[in-house]
Design an enzyme around this catalytic site. Sequence first.
Site, short mmCIF file in Angstrom:
data_model
loop_
_atom_site.label_atom_id
_atom_site.label_comp_id
_atom_site.label_asym_id
_atom_site.label_seq_id
_atom_site.Cartn_x
_atom_site.Cartn_y
_atom_site.Cartn_z
N GLN A 11 29.45 25.70 38.11
CA GLN A 11 30.71 26.11 37.37
C GLN A 11 31.97 25.83 38.57
OE1 GLN A 11 30.10 26.88 34.11
NE2 GLN A 11 32.26 27.48 33.52
N LYS A 171 35.35 40.11 49.76
CA LYS A 171 35.26 39.60 48.51
C LYS A 171 34.45 40.85 47.44
CE LYS A 171 33.79 36.83 45.08
NZ LYS A 171 34.90 36.40 43.98
N TYR A 176 34.24 44.42 43.31
CA TYR A 176 34.05 45.75 42.94
C TYR A 176 35.16 46.52 42.11
CZ TYR A 176 33.72 50.81 42.74
OH TYR A 176 33.80 52.23 42.20
N MET A 177 36.43 46.21 42.58
CA MET A 177 37.71 46.83 41.91
C MET A 177 37.99 46.05 40.59
SD MET A 177 40.40 48.62 42.92
CE MET A 177 42.03 48.90 42.20
#
Length: 297
Positions: A11, A171, A176-177
């Site tokens: 992708q 990264k 995570y955020m």
Amino acid sequence: MSTIGFIGLGQMGSPMAANLIKGGNSLKVFDINEEAVSKLVEQGATAAISPAEAANDVEFIVTMLPNGALVRATLFGENGITTTMSKDALHIDMSTIHPMETDALVKEMADAGFQMMEAPVGRTSDHAIRGELLIMAGGTKEQIEKAQPLFDCMGNETVDCGGQGKGIRVKIINNYMSIALNALSAEAATLAEAIGLEFDAALKVMNGTPAGKGHFTTTWPGKVLAGNLDPAFMIDLAHKDLGIALDLANQVNVPMPCGAASREMYSIARAAGRGRQDWTAVLEQLRVTSGLEPKIK
Ligand code: NAD
């Protein structure tokens, strides 16, 4: 113009490789999916039958693979990159993998005399197609400078994250955020619908507040980041409002796992005597709970 071996044409990797070709570079590509390789060959790449062949006699080798085990196997496995890679070439791992795996690979590559840096990417496959990725570069200044023309083909913003292993760390924090925020946003949108709100109206409000804008650039700079916990909005009040939302959610049968966990962050801050401090004090409290030195006396 550079010679590049590119491994992992999924992708993300396919459009990134295509943009490197459009940028005038010469590519040898490898993927276990032959169809993906054929599509890149139609766009001007040369097909390789193994990572070793892709890495032979090129200046750069890029990997864009699903996980760290595959990156390791592609480097050190049978017909791996290191069986042919030149000691003058630079391997750039752009995959998202565990930072400790990156550290181990960088060390093992260096011990074997090979050059490696990491440069994971932000944004989506649509951005990859448009050459508008955000590149989080983790490497020496010299490595980043050398790789910059490649990054400029694949992205429109490169951030030097401050050294080897730092790119992949940024990264992971970024993901995570945004991944956790996606789940929290789903809770808010579901609760909004369950209590009869029009989503557009709720969105209009939230787009103008820290709910939609985030806290890094709104509430934090003038308060916790400035060492000022005088309350603009108190921990006690934030705790009360989260409690109301959770109670409402219970009544309409909407589970709120993110909200429930967040409420306990405020409970911990209150229990530590911060009830009348600014709500941004949750940052200072979590830092202290995590054993970091307090920043605000
Ligand atoms: P993908 O699954 O679409 O592509 C992975 C490709 O690797 C596939 O073409 C697969 O055939 C190939 N592959 C697997 N094993 C291989 C091997 N041993 N040798 C050669 N090729 C092999 O995944 P993707 O979405 O392109 O993601 C690639 C990396 O980029 C991942 O680490 C992902 O976390 C990260 N990433 C993805 C996005 C996104 O929006 N999709 C955004 C940023 C970062």
